[in-house]
Structure formats: structure tokens, C-alpha cells
Design a protein around this motif. Structure first.
Motif, PDB file in Angstrom:
ATOM      1  N   SER A  14     -32.511   3.936 124.773  1.00  0.00           N
ATOM      2  CA  SER A  14     -32.083   4.502 126.054  1.00  0.00           C
ATOM      3  C   SER A  14     -32.108   3.444 127.159  1.00  0.00           C
ATOM      4  O   SER A  14     -31.143   3.306 127.920  1.00  0.00           O
ATOM      5  CB  SER A  14     -32.991   5.676 126.425  1.00  0.00           C
ATOM      6  N   ASP A  15     -33.200   2.687 127.242  1.00  0.00           N
ATOM      7  CA  ASP A  15     -33.314   1.665 128.291  1.00  0.00           C
ATOM      8  C   ASP A  15     -32.355   0.498 128.064  1.00  0.00           C
ATOM      9  O   ASP A  15     -31.783  -0.040 129.017  1.00  0.00           O
ATOM     10  CB  ASP A  15     -34.748   1.146 128.382  1.00  0.00           C
ATOM     11  N   LEU A  16     -32.170   0.112 126.803  1.00  0.00           N
ATOM     12  CA  LEU A  16     -31.262  -1.001 126.518  1.00  0.00           C
ATOM     13  C   LEU A  16     -29.815  -0.642 126.833  1.00  0.00           C
ATOM     14  O   LEU A  16     -29.088  -1.436 127.432  1.00  0.00           O
ATOM     15  CB  LEU A  16     -31.394  -1.443 125.060  1.00  0.00           C
ATOM     16  N   ALA A  23     -26.259  -3.977 133.240  1.00  0.00           N
ATOM     17  CA  ALA A  23     -26.527  -5.137 134.095  1.00  0.00           C
ATOM     18  C   ALA A  23     -25.909  -6.396 133.501  1.00  0.00           C
ATOM     19  O   ALA A  23     -25.295  -7.201 134.212  1.00  0.00           O
ATOM     20  CB  ALA A  23     -28.029  -5.313 134.283  1.00  0.00           C
ATOM     21  N   ILE A  24     -26.077  -6.579 132.184  1.00  0.00           N
ATOM     22  CA  ILE A  24     -25.514  -7.754 131.514  1.00  0.00           C
ATOM     23  C   ILE A  24     -23.986  -7.709 131.598  1.00  0.00           C
ATOM     24  O   ILE A  24     -23.336  -8.695 131.952  1.00  0.00           O
ATOM     25  CB  ILE A  24     -25.974  -7.803 130.042  1.00  0.00           C
ATOM     26  N   LYS A  25     -23.411  -6.569 131.260  1.00  0.00           N
ATOM     27  CA  LYS A  25     -21.957  -6.413 131.246  1.00  0.00           C
ATOM     28  C   LYS A  25     -21.369  -6.714 132.630  1.00  0.00           C
ATOM     29  O   LYS A  25     -20.387  -7.443 132.752  1.00  0.00           O
ATOM     30  CB  LYS A  25     -21.602  -4.994 130.807  1.00  0.00           C
ATOM     31  N   GLY A  26     -21.994  -6.160 133.664  1.00  0.00           N
ATOM     32  CA  GLY A  26     -21.508  -6.385 135.020  1.00  0.00           C
ATOM     33  C   GLY A  26     -21.503  -7.851 135.409  1.00  0.00           C
ATOM     34  O   GLY A  26     -20.539  -8.362 135.979  1.00  0.00           O
ATOM     35  N   GLN A  27     -22.579  -8.547 135.092  1.00  0.00           N
ATOM     36  CA  GLN A  27     -22.663  -9.971 135.440  1.00  0.00           C
ATOM     37  C   GLN A  27     -21.665 -10.804 134.651  1.00  0.00           C
ATOM     38  O   GLN A  27     -21.017 -11.700 135.182  1.00  0.00           O
ATOM     39  CB  GLN A  27     -24.082 -10.494 135.218  1.00  0.00           C
ATOM     40  N   LEU A  29     -18.793  -9.752 133.211  1.00  0.00           N
ATOM     41  CA  LEU A  29     -17.426  -9.433 133.615  1.00  0.00           C
ATOM     42  C   LEU A  29     -17.077 -10.035 134.976  1.00  0.00           C
ATOM     43  O   LEU A  29     -15.927 -10.360 135.243  1.00  0.00           O
ATOM     44  CB  LEU A  29     -17.202  -7.919 133.649  1.00  0.00           C
ATOM     45  N   ALA A  30     -18.082 -10.200 135.823  1.00  0.00           N
ATOM     46  CA  ALA A  30     -17.857 -10.775 137.145  1.00  0.00           C
ATOM     47  C   ALA A  30     -17.770 -12.302 137.087  1.00  0.00           C
ATOM     48  O   ALA A  30     -17.635 -12.958 138.113  1.00  0.00           O
ATOM     49  CB  ALA A  30     -18.978 -10.344 138.093  1.00  0.00           C
ATOM     50  N   GLY A  31     -17.848 -12.858 135.873  1.00  0.00           N
ATOM     51  CA  GLY A  31     -17.749 -14.309 135.740  1.00  0.00           C
ATOM     52  C   GLY A  31     -19.027 -15.032 136.068  1.00  0.00           C
ATOM     53  O   GLY A  31     -19.006 -16.209 136.425  1.00  0.00           O
ATOM     54  N   GLY A  32     -20.156 -14.341 135.959  1.00  0.00           N
ATOM     55  CA  GLY A  32     -21.452 -14.968 136.255  1.00  0.00           C
ATOM     56  C   GLY A  32     -21.848 -15.990 135.202  1.00  0.00           C
ATOM     57  O   GLY A  32     -21.125 -16.229 134.224  1.00  0.00           O
ATOM     58  N   ARG A  33     -22.967 -16.593 135.401  1.00  0.00           N
ATOM     59  CA  ARG A  33     -23.485 -17.590 134.468  1.00  0.00           C
ATOM     60  C   ARG A  33     -23.867 -16.913 133.150  1.00  0.00           C
ATOM     61  O   ARG A  33     -24.173 -15.726 133.125  1.00  0.00           O
ATOM     62  CB  ARG A  33     -24.723 -18.257 135.051  1.00  0.00           C
ATOM     63  N   PRO A  34     -23.929 -17.697 132.067  1.00  0.00           N
ATOM     64  CA  PRO A  34     -24.410 -17.135 130.796  1.00  0.00           C
ATOM     65  C   PRO A  34     -25.832 -16.608 130.953  1.00  0.00           C
ATOM     66  O   PRO A  34     -26.623 -17.145 131.732  1.00  0.00           O
ATOM     67  CB  PRO A  34     -24.378 -18.332 129.836  1.00  0.00           C
ATOM     68  N   LEU A  35     -26.149 -15.561 130.227  1.00  0.00           N
ATOM     69  CA  LEU A  35     -27.468 -14.927 130.304  1.00  0.00           C
ATOM     70  C   LEU A  35     -28.198 -15.085 128.978  1.00  0.00           C
ATOM     71  O   LEU A  35     -27.578 -15.238 127.935  1.00  0.00           O
ATOM     72  CB  LEU A  35     -27.311 -13.441 130.625  1.00  0.00           C
ATOM     73  N   THR A  36     -29.510 -14.990 129.029  1.00  0.00           N
ATOM     74  CA  THR A  36     -30.338 -15.006 127.834  1.00  0.00           C
ATOM     75  C   THR A  36     -31.142 -13.713 127.794  1.00  0.00           C
ATOM     76  O   THR A  36     -31.755 -13.330 128.795  1.00  0.00           O
ATOM     77  CB  THR A  36     -31.319 -16.204 127.853  1.00  0.00           C
ATOM     78  N   VAL A  37     -31.143 -13.055 126.652  1.00  0.00           N
ATOM     79  CA  VAL A  37     -31.960 -11.864 126.444  1.00  0.00           C
ATOM     80  C   VAL A  37     -33.074 -12.264 125.491  1.00  0.00           C
ATOM     81  O   VAL A  37     -32.818 -12.831 124.432  1.00  0.00           O
ATOM     82  CB  VAL A  37     -31.128 -10.702 125.842  1.00  0.00           C
ATOM     83  N   GLU A  38     -34.303 -12.005 125.878  1.00  0.00           N
ATOM     84  CA  GLU A  38     -35.464 -12.400 125.079  1.00  0.00           C
ATOM     85  C   GLU A  38     -36.202 -11.152 124.621  1.00  0.00           C
ATOM     86  O   GLU A  38     -36.455 -10.251 125.418  1.00  0.00           O
ATOM     87  CB  GLU A  38     -36.389 -13.267 125.949  1.00  0.00           C
ATOM     88  N   VAL A  39     -36.546 -11.108 123.340  1.00  0.00           N
ATOM     89  CA  VAL A  39     -37.346 -10.019 122.795  1.00  0.00           C
ATOM     90  C   VAL A  39     -38.617 -10.648 122.245  1.00  0.00           C
ATOM     91  O   VAL A  39     -38.563 -11.578 121.447  1.00  0.00           O
ATOM     92  CB  VAL A  39     -36.590  -9.265 121.675  1.00  0.00           C
ATOM     93  N   ARG A  40     -39.776 -10.179 122.688  1.00  0.00           N
ATOM     94  CA  ARG A  40     -41.056 -10.747 122.254  1.00  0.00           C
ATOM     95  C   ARG A  40     -42.127  -9.672 122.272  1.00  0.00           C
ATOM     96  O   ARG A  40     -41.961  -8.626 122.892  1.00  0.00           O
ATOM     97  CB  ARG A  40     -41.462 -11.902 123.164  1.00  0.00           C
ATOM     98  N   GLU A  41     -43.231  -9.959 121.595  1.00  0.00           N
ATOM     99  CA  GLU A  41     -44.378  -9.061 121.674  1.00  0.00           C
ATOM    100  C   GLU A  41     -44.983  -9.159 123.066  1.00  0.00           C
ATOM    101  O   GLU A  41     -44.882 -10.194 123.727  1.00  0.00           O
ATOM    102  CB  GLU A  41     -45.444  -9.458 120.649  1.00  0.00           C
ATOM    103  N   GLU A  42     -45.629  -8.074 123.481  1.00  0.00           N
ATOM    104  CA  GLU A  42     -46.296  -8.100 124.785  1.00  0.00           C
ATOM    105  C   GLU A  42     -47.407  -9.140 124.784  1.00  0.00           C
ATOM    106  O   GLU A  42     -48.084  -9.329 123.790  1.00  0.00           O
ATOM    107  CB  GLU A  42     -46.919  -6.732 125.095  1.00  0.00           C
TER     108      GLU A  42
END
Length: 149
Positions: A14-16, A23-27, A29-42
Motif C-alpha cells: 500500500s505504501d509503495l 513520488a518517483i513517477k512524478g519526479q 516524468l518531470a525530467g528530474g535527476r535519476p533516483l535511488t531506492v534503497e531497501v534495508r533492514e532497520e
């Protein structure tokens, strides 16, 4: 920056899809900089951090190492290095950059996951129990072990 805590599959999905992806899609599509998504243990919690530092504070006030009292930071380095060796992680002893002495290089406690921090605290507790037994006469330790059997 967007950060979410994933507790279960339904909530994470749900949150993803509802927060992160828009948020990722909007940035993008607007031609923003490349993004990094990080998944890690707390990482360790504030409560675990306080407990670890309370244990280290107690040790620094009550114990000596190599003939003198040591501060919390020194005890944290000694304990973390011993724990790393106990779990099979590499601890390196390297010549100092300035050519005077050696430095020990190992993982920083601020980078520990919650499980690793709990393991480190448990490791210290086991070491403390062994130290207490070693301070008692051998006969008392043998009697205690017989009583526990």
C-alpha cells in the motif's frame, strides 16, 4: 526524501504503490535527476542505542583493561571488535596512516541493524556472566554448575 517502514506485505504494498511510486513517477516524468531506492533492514532503535550506551557506561566505570580504566568509546571499540570476531567477521589490524602504531578497523555500531545490535548486547551479557564466574573461586563455579545440571 521519502522513507517508509515496512511492517507487513499488505502495508508495504500500500505504501509503495500509494506513496513511493507516485513520488518517483512524478519526479522522473518531470525530467528530474535519476533516483535511488534503497531497501534495508532497520538500524538499531533509540532504545537499543540507550541500552548499549548504558552497558558501556557501567563497564567504563567499573572495569579496567590493560591496567587502567577506559572511556565508553574505547569499550565500545573493544566490545564491537570482540563481537565481530565471535560472529566470524573480519577485524583488521592495520599500520596507522601516520606511521605511528596500528589501528583496528571494523564495523561501526551506528550501522548495525536492530538484530545485530540485540546480538551485540546479548554478547556483552554473556561475557559479563563469564567474567562474574571467573571472579569467584573455582569450587563455587563447579558447585553452581552441578546445581544447574
Amino acid at each position: 526524501m521519502i522513507q517508509i517502514r515496512c511492517i507487513n506485505a499488505q502495508q508495504a504494498h500500500s505504501d509503495l504503490t500509494g506513496v513511493v511510486w507516485p513520488a518517483i513517477k512524478g519526479q522522473l516524468l518531470a525530467g528530474g535527476r535519476p533516483l535511488t531506492v534503497e531497501v534495508r533492514e532497520e538500524k538499531r532503535s533509540d532504545a537499543e542505542n540507550r541500552l548499549l550506551h548504558a552497558l558501556l557506561g557501567h563497564i567504563s566505570k567499573t572495569q579496567e583493561w590493560a591496567g587502567k580504566k577506559r572511556d565508553i568509546e574505547t569499550w565500545k571499540r573493544l566490545l564491537t571488535a570482540a563481537w565481530c570476531r565471535a560472529i566470524g567477521e573480519q577485524v583488521e589490524l592495520l599500520p596507522a596512516l601516520d606511521g605511528h602504531g596500528v589501528d583496528i578497523v571494523f564495523r561501526r555500531t551506528s550501522q548495525l541493524t536492530r538484530k545485530e545490535c540485540a546480538d551485540l548486547i546479548e554478547f556483552r551479557t554473556r561475557v559479563q556472566m563469564i567474567e562474574a564466574m571467573l571472579r569467584r573461586p573455582i569450587a563455587a563455579n563447579v558447585d553452581q554448575m552441578k546445581a544447574a545440571a
